[in-house]
Design an enzyme around this catalytic site. Sequence first.
Site, PDB file in Angstrom:
ATOM      1  N   LYS A 266       0.512  -0.928   0.280  1.00 21.49           N
ATOM      2  CA  LYS A 266       0.384   0.418  -0.088  1.00 21.49           C
ATOM      3  C   LYS A 266       1.119   1.585  -0.272  1.00 21.49           C
ATOM      4  O   LYS A 266       1.631   1.277   0.542  1.00 21.49           O
ATOM      5  CB  LYS A 266      -0.877  -0.093   1.340  1.00 21.49           C
TER       6      LYS A 266
ATOM      7  N   SER B 210      -9.497   1.737   1.709  1.00 19.82           N
ATOM      8  CA  SER B 210      -8.835   2.823   1.435  1.00 19.82           C
ATOM      9  C   SER B 210      -7.334   1.527   0.835  1.00 19.82           C
ATOM     10  O   SER B 210      -6.819   2.636  -0.015  1.00 19.82           O
ATOM     11  CB  SER B 210      -8.336   3.423   2.380  1.00 19.82           C
TER      12      SER B 210
ATOM     13  N   SER C  74     -10.524  -1.092   5.685  1.00 23.58           N
ATOM     14  CA  SER C  74      -9.924  -0.179   5.214  1.00 23.58           C
ATOM     15  C   SER C  74      -8.907  -1.636   4.596  1.00 23.58           C
ATOM     16  O   SER C  74      -8.300  -1.612   2.870  1.00 23.58           O
ATOM     17  CB  SER C  74      -8.376   0.538   5.483  1.00 23.58           C
TER      18      SER C  74
END
Length: 202
Positions: free
Chosen positions: A81, A156, A180
């Site tokens: 990420k 996310s 997320s």
Amino acid sequence: MPLDLPFQTAKQLAAAVRKRKIGCLELLDLYLKRVETYNPELNAVIATDIEGARKRAKAADRAVKAGKKLGPLHGVPMTIKESFDVAGFPTTWGDPAFKDTVAETNALVVERMLAAGVTLFGKTNVPLNLADWQSYNAIYGQTNNPWDLSRTPGGSSGGSGAALAAGLTGIEAGSDIGASIRNPAHYCGVWGHKPTWGVVCP
């Protein structure tokens, strides 16, 4: 080479490397080819270090050949990420105010994954400040769901979920406070886990 190889688990990929069924560089190049082919429509992987990754994969192959002790994820290609610091990579959280920010050191999770033997080659997209259940920001643009390009992969960790679902990476690390990881995993049809608080060291 099995057709399902890009979609096998990290444990299966590491076992194939240890058993010398596939080389670390060969495995990395398989994923890089898939990124080249499928990522333009998905926009899941938004930064790469291909030269550095290939150097690490070659070193990993030498370690296998030399019979050295291997980490549990030795040779497994990895993306992570965008919000995690990886030395030499941008860390912006999708915020244009930080578009020129380049990390100088690795986050702890990065250090631990590298110690486990992964071949880290790229970073995956996020929404602005990791604060949405989609994955668009003004720096990298929009990530699309690999099952339907007109839909979101969630957020996310949306780039993470999309990259895994499309077989662009062997393993990913996201972050999760309010779903997320779990939300993109659900949207993209992959397995995602938020560890119980305090179980995994920070």
